[in-house]
Enzyme design. Structure first.
Site, PDB file in Angstrom:
ATOM      1  N   TYR A  51      42.824  37.230  41.938  1.00 57.90           N
ATOM      2  CA  TYR A  51      41.361  37.138  42.019  1.00 57.90           C
ATOM      3  C   TYR A  51      41.020  35.878  42.815  1.00 57.90           C
ATOM      4  O   TYR A  51      41.750  34.891  42.775  1.00 57.90           O
ATOM      5  CB  TYR A  51      40.741  37.073  40.619  1.00 57.90           C
ATOM      6  CG  TYR A  51      40.805  38.375  39.853  1.00 57.90           C
ATOM      7  CD1 TYR A  51      42.017  38.833  39.348  1.00 57.90           C
ATOM      8  CD2 TYR A  51      39.672  39.152  39.637  1.00 57.90           C
ATOM      9  CE1 TYR A  51      42.088  40.032  38.643  1.00 57.90           C
ATOM     10  CE2 TYR A  51      39.729  40.345  38.927  1.00 57.90           C
ATOM     11  CZ  TYR A  51      40.942  40.783  38.434  1.00 57.90           C
ATOM     12  OH  TYR A  51      41.010  41.969  37.740  1.00 57.90           O
ATOM     13  N   GLU A  52      39.908  35.929  43.527  1.00 56.38           N
ATOM     14  CA  GLU A  52      39.624  34.864  44.499  1.00 56.38           C
ATOM     15  C   GLU A  52      39.365  33.509  43.858  1.00 56.38           C
ATOM     16  O   GLU A  52      39.329  32.499  44.543  1.00 56.38           O
ATOM     17  CB  GLU A  52      38.475  35.264  45.426  1.00 56.38           C
ATOM     18  CG  GLU A  52      37.141  35.392  44.727  1.00 56.38           C
ATOM     19  CD  GLU A  52      36.085  36.023  45.625  1.00 56.38           C
ATOM     20  OE1 GLU A  52      36.436  36.581  46.671  1.00 56.38           O
ATOM     21  OE2 GLU A  52      34.909  35.967  45.251  1.00 56.38           O
ATOM     22  N   SER A  53      39.206  33.465  42.548  1.00 57.02           N
ATOM     23  CA  SER A  53      39.040  32.188  41.855  1.00 57.02           C
ATOM     24  C   SER A  53      40.336  31.376  41.854  1.00 57.02           C
ATOM     25  O   SER A  53      40.348  30.246  41.363  1.00 57.02           O
ATOM     26  CB  SER A  53      38.587  32.431  40.422  1.00 57.02           C
ATOM     27  OG  SER A  53      39.477  33.314  39.770  1.00 57.02           O
ATOM     28  N   GLY A  54      41.424  31.943  42.371  1.00 53.49           N
ATOM     29  CA  GLY A  54      42.671  31.186  42.455  1.00 53.49           C
ATOM     30  C   GLY A  54      43.743  31.652  41.493  1.00 53.49           C
ATOM     31  O   GLY A  54      44.834  31.096  41.454  1.00 53.49           O
TER      32      GLY A  54
ATOM     33  N   HIS B 104      33.633  32.884  51.985  1.00 50.93           N
ATOM     34  CA  HIS B 104      34.362  31.943  51.116  1.00 50.93           C
ATOM     35  C   HIS B 104      35.426  31.182  51.891  1.00 50.93           C
ATOM     36  O   HIS B 104      35.619  29.981  51.695  1.00 50.93           O
ATOM     37  CB  HIS B 104      35.057  32.708  49.977  1.00 50.93           C
ATOM     38  CG  HIS B 104      34.169  33.022  48.820  1.00 50.93           C
ATOM     39  ND1 HIS B 104      32.900  32.530  48.688  1.00 50.93           N
ATOM     40  CD2 HIS B 104      34.392  33.783  47.704  1.00 50.93           C
ATOM     41  CE1 HIS B 104      32.371  32.983  47.555  1.00 50.93           C
ATOM     42  NE2 HIS B 104      33.261  33.741  46.947  1.00 50.93           N
TER      43      HIS B 104
END
Lengths: 259, 285
Positions: A51-54, B104
């Site tokens: 997920y793009e949150s890392g 992003h």
């Protein structure tokens, strides 16, 4: 045996089937997240979900409400910073599949999640692209999942948030993009794949009980169907139970938080 | 060198009218309490920077404090759109809002370039994407070695960055755990940095040797504000208040309701309300 299921469930399960055990998958929130986790909980236990949150290699017990829920971090192999995520892991070419949803989609897999109407005077200002523009160009290939509506599946997208195949043909390669782009579209009614030459999405199989008219009536462009049009396999009991249990756990967990 | 201050003093000392300011947090650790103090101090003409502006930027925009926003995803995560921001973009209420929109990848690179002291960030991005046609700050450079065409964006260099973190030690070093987002870069890219924390501990002797720590000399101000991320969450302390995000959608859908809510929950209170707001959300984190 007769199994009852909804079109939503069929969509999620058909999408889950497209993922393999060896995939490194960048997960969009919403419908893609459910599909990716059903894949992990059924036929692809070793799939890596990012997920793009890392959060890398995450295995949430419940579906996250946002891409940054604590559950994703708690169950991840590792959690990295957002710049590292986008630079090393995504741009570095480590991700095999990007799984995206769309507010608006055209027949060539171009996605709009930015504005409805003119950019400078929009009739609806949507949230924007987030990670999607580079997910679309840096992942090995792109799967898209969305419910069919005339508002959602349009002749021309109002804004090119994420580039699919442009106007089709070799548009993608002509821009210097070396990845495959959209190779699969799973809706609540059908499974679509692009024509190898024109890159236009063609319906390859209809979900059980769905007619050609259903698909056309909820799609804003003239739909093409494959010559050997098939029927999507109905959900197995395992697939259905896994999805329903996941949804039930998710609802129960969020109800507790809210209470 | 980090100075322990009250939130009121820290905002007053570090945030000026017309500043470019980042209140960073990627779903996790969003510095709501600090932003509310900025609202109470009625700062004007701000340029807000953030990858994922959500509820708290919606509030600042709705209060008319913001001239411009630089961002990559403006939504209420898991809920939908930002209705105050939409009202500003679509109807210029309470005033027009200039937007500089990125992806992003671009924002993350721009913060990193800012932290690295570079004027711009270079990356492989925006291929075929419409944003480069509507944002003049998205340009192209050619690699001098390979000839590859790459995207370039200006680095982000805020006048001041606000973040929320779990802990400070008594010296003023800061520990950030969990989803760390882009906070380290946002602090190091800024001229001044204010950090609100859940608590102060004696030392960090028991944390992992590779933990994400900002040394006290990289931080301007430290303020102890338990619950200061609410309705966002602080990993290890309290969970995300999902109901508050859902409720915001209703509040923000009506100008009058919004103003009433801000009056009652922001303008006439102080940062001590945050600790009460998280009392039911503790333990499950």
């Amino acid at each position: 045996m007769e199994i009852d299921f909804t079109t939503d469930e069929m969509m999620t399960i058909a999408a889950a089937r497209a993922l393999g055990n060896d995939d490194i998958c960048f997960v969009g929130i919403g419908a893609p997240s459910a599909a990716c986790n059903v894949a992990r909980l059924t036929h692809a236990p070793d799939i890596t979900l990012i997920y793009e949150s890392g959060t890398i290699g995450t295995a949430p017990d419940i579906l996250p409400l946002s891409i940054g829920d604590g559950e994703l971090c708690d169950t991840a192999v590792t959690t990295v910073s957002v710049p590292e995520m986008f630079r090393y892991w995504l741009q570095g070419g480590r991700v095999t599949v990007g799984f995206l949803g769309a507010a608006q989609l055209d027949r060539f897999g171009n996605i709009n999640t930015t504005v409805i109407g003119d950019y400078n005077a929009p009739s609806i200002r949507l949230p924007g692209g987030g990670g999607a523009p580079e997910i679309a160009s840096s992942c090995g290939e792109i799967f898209i999942t969305m419910k069919q509506t005339l508002r959602g599946m349009v002749e021309v997208v109002d804004f090119f948030t994420s580039f699919g195949h442009g106007s089709g043909g070799t548009d993608r390669a002509d821009l210097g993009i070396t990845t495959k782009g959209p190779t699969l579209l799973i809706t609540d009614l059908a499974v679509w794949r692009p024509d190898p030459k024109t890159k236009e999405f063609i319906v390859r199989s209809l979900h059980p009980g769905v007619t050609r008219d259903h698909v056309q009536d909820t799609c804003g462009w003239p739909v093409k169907f494959a010559d050997d049009l098939g029927v999507t396999d109905i959900p197995t009991e395992l697939e259905l139970t896994t999805l329903r249990d996941l949804k039930a756990r998710t609802e129960a967990a969020h109800a507790v938080e809210v209470a | 060198m980090a100075k322990f201050q009250s939130l009121k003093e820290a905002v007053s000392d570090n945030l000026k009218d017309g500043d470019t300011v980042a209140f960073e947090g990627f779903t996790h650790l969003i510095p709501h309490a600090a932003a509310h103090e900025a609202i109470r101090q009625n700062r004007k003409g701000l340029t807000l920077v953030r990858m994922t502006p959500d509820v708290v930027y919606d509030q600042m925009i709705g209060m008319g404090m913001v001239d411009k926003i630089i961002f990559s995803y403006a939504g209420n995560p898991g809920v939908g759109l930002l209705r105050r921001m939409r009202d500003a973009v679509e109807n210029k209420w309470p005033k027009a809002l200039e937007i500089e929109e990125h992806s992003h990848a671009a924002m993350a690179n721009a913060y990193e370039a800012g932290a690295a002291g570079l004027p711009c960030a270079v990356f492989r991005g925006y291929k075929g994407a419409g944003l480069k046609d509507v944002n003049n700050n998205i340009r192209e450079v050619t690699c001098p070695f390979t000839g590859e065409k790459l995207a370039a964006v200006p680095s982000v260099r805020p006048d001041v960055t606000f973040i929320h973190a779990q802990k400070a030690n008594k010296r003023g070093d800061i520990l950030i755990e969990g989803i760390i987002g882009v906070q380290k870069e946002a602090v190091l890219a800024a001229k001044r940095a204010v950090v609100t924390v859940e608590e102060v501990v004696d030392d960090f002797d028991d944390v992992h040797v590779n933990a994400c720590i900002l040394p006290r000399w990289a931080v301007t101000s430290v303020c102890v504000v338990p619950g200061g991320a609410h309705p966002s969450y602080a990993h290890g302390y309290y969970t995300r208040d999902n109901a508050a995000y859902v409720e915001w959608d209703k509040i923000a859908s009506d100008r009058g309701l919004f103003q009433e809510w801000m009056q009652k929950n922001v303008l006439t209170v102080d940062e001590t309300v945050f600790e009460k707001r998280i009392s039911a959300l503790k333990g499950a984190a």
